[in-house]
Design a protein around this motif. Sequence first.
Motif, PDB file in Angstrom:
ATOM      1  N   ARG A   1       0.823  -1.216   0.000  1.00  0.00           N
ATOM      2  CA  ARG A   1       0.000   0.000   0.000  1.00  0.00           C
ATOM      3  C   ARG A   1       0.853   1.261   0.000  1.00  0.00           C
ATOM      4  NH1 ARG A   1      -2.766  -3.454   3.384  1.00  0.00           N
ATOM      5  NH2 ARG A   1      -1.837  -2.558   5.274  1.00  0.00           N
ATOM      6  N   ALA A   2       2.053   1.159   0.566  1.00  0.00           N
ATOM      7  CA  ALA A   2       2.952   2.314   0.602  1.00  0.00           C
ATOM      8  C   ALA A   2       3.734   2.471  -0.693  1.00  0.00           C
ATOM      9  CB  ALA A   2       3.916   2.177   1.779  1.00  0.00           C
ATOM     10  N   GLY A   3       3.539   1.541  -1.626  1.00  0.00           N
ATOM     11  CA  GLY A   3       4.235   1.631  -2.902  1.00  0.00           C
ATOM     12  C   GLY A   3       5.675   1.170  -2.853  1.00  0.00           C
ATOM     13  N   GLY A   4       6.013   0.443  -1.756  1.00  0.00           N
ATOM     14  CA  GLY A   4       7.402   0.015  -1.590  1.00  0.00           C
ATOM     15  C   GLY A   4       7.670  -1.406  -2.008  1.00  0.00           C
ATOM     16  N   GLY A   5       6.767  -1.990  -2.782  1.00  0.00           N
ATOM     17  CA  GLY A   5       6.981  -3.372  -3.231  1.00  0.00           C
ATOM     18  C   GLY A   5       6.515  -4.358  -2.189  1.00  0.00           C
ATOM     19  N   GLY A   6       7.461  -5.026  -1.544  1.00  0.00           N
ATOM     20  CA  GLY A   6       7.088  -6.031  -0.559  1.00  0.00           C
ATOM     21  C   GLY A   6       8.319  -6.547   0.154  1.00  0.00           C
ATOM     22  N   LEU A   7       8.199  -7.747   0.681  1.00  0.00           N
ATOM     23  CA  LEU A   7       9.302  -8.403   1.376  1.00  0.00           C
ATOM     24  C   LEU A   7      10.116  -9.195   0.361  1.00  0.00           C
ATOM     25  CD1 LEU A   7       7.209  -9.673   4.418  1.00  0.00           C
ATOM     26  CD2 LEU A   7       8.509  -7.536   4.228  1.00  0.00           C
ATOM     27  N   ARG A   8      11.430  -9.251   0.549  1.00  0.00           N
ATOM     28  CA  ARG A   8      12.304  -9.850  -0.451  1.00  0.00           C
ATOM     29  C   ARG A   8      13.002 -11.095   0.069  1.00  0.00           C
ATOM     30  NH1 ARG A   8       9.579  -7.909  -4.272  1.00  0.00           N
ATOM     31  NH2 ARG A   8       9.670  -5.634  -4.536  1.00  0.00           N
ATOM     32  N   ALA A   9      13.287 -12.001  -0.836  1.00  0.00           N
ATOM     33  CA  ALA A   9      14.037 -13.211  -0.485  1.00  0.00           C
ATOM     34  C   ALA A   9      15.342 -12.836   0.195  1.00  0.00           C
ATOM     35  CB  ALA A   9      14.312 -14.037  -1.741  1.00  0.00           C
ATOM     36  N   GLY A  10      15.665 -13.569   1.258  1.00  0.00           N
ATOM     37  CA  GLY A  10      16.887 -13.307   2.008  1.00  0.00           C
ATOM     38  C   GLY A  10      16.707 -12.350   3.166  1.00  0.00           C
TER      39      GLY A  10
END
Length: 264
Positions: A220-229
């Motif tokens: 919702r904040a436009g920051g993508g999401g959680l990333r592998a690693g």
Amino acid sequence: MDEPDDRWIAATASALLAAESERVPIDALTVRRPELSLETAYRVQGEGVARRISGGARVVGHKAGVTSRAMQEQMGVDESDSGVLLDDMVLPTASTMARSVLMQPRVEAEIAFRLGRDLAGESVSTDEARAAVETVFLALEVIDTRFTSWRITVADSIADNASCARVVTGPMVPLDADMDLAAEPLVVSVDGTAVATGEGRAVLGDPLRALTWLAGRLHRAGGGGLRAGQLILAGAVHASLPLETRSTVRAHSPHLPPVELRVR
């Protein structure tokens, strides 16, 4: 009160970073701006993190904060928040930390994750979250406030990177299909005496839901999401405890290796 402009965001981020480096606290932001929005608070957080990155720090994960009723009651808030984990905040288990480098530190035990794949989207399911987890581990989060006291709002905490100061990571183990994290009981001891307990279900009913909440908030904040690693802290299962000098804090549970922090 008018919405703060970019200059206020920049000046506030600078003041928080200076308070941390000089160990001289400042007044809570909501003292002067009681209507400070969460959106603005996250802008302050983002500016502070960006400056840390410019100084050489690297993003290694995220934390969900105030996810349990115990922490919400202790902080006097009714909603969760999130912060960014940087590489210079992370310590391995059995590390020794000087309390003098912080101001008003407290400690809490959490279930945490390392992701094996990206996790993003507005409505991520707990099954999708579980499938994205590579390993699970116990963590001790040392929280601190750069404000004059812990009498702060959730907006103040967010601006202050969700009050995160250090993260101590325990040994990481695979998340087995039959591991019930909601039912996992954590015990926290200080100098060998048990002082707090809590189950995984204290965190939004299941610590995996912290992953779904974080993924949705970042989306919702436009920051993508959680990333592998990335490392992800689900939030404390108990009310936070004062962190004292010359003490050893340890957390253990039946199915996850213990984690320990020594304070001098």
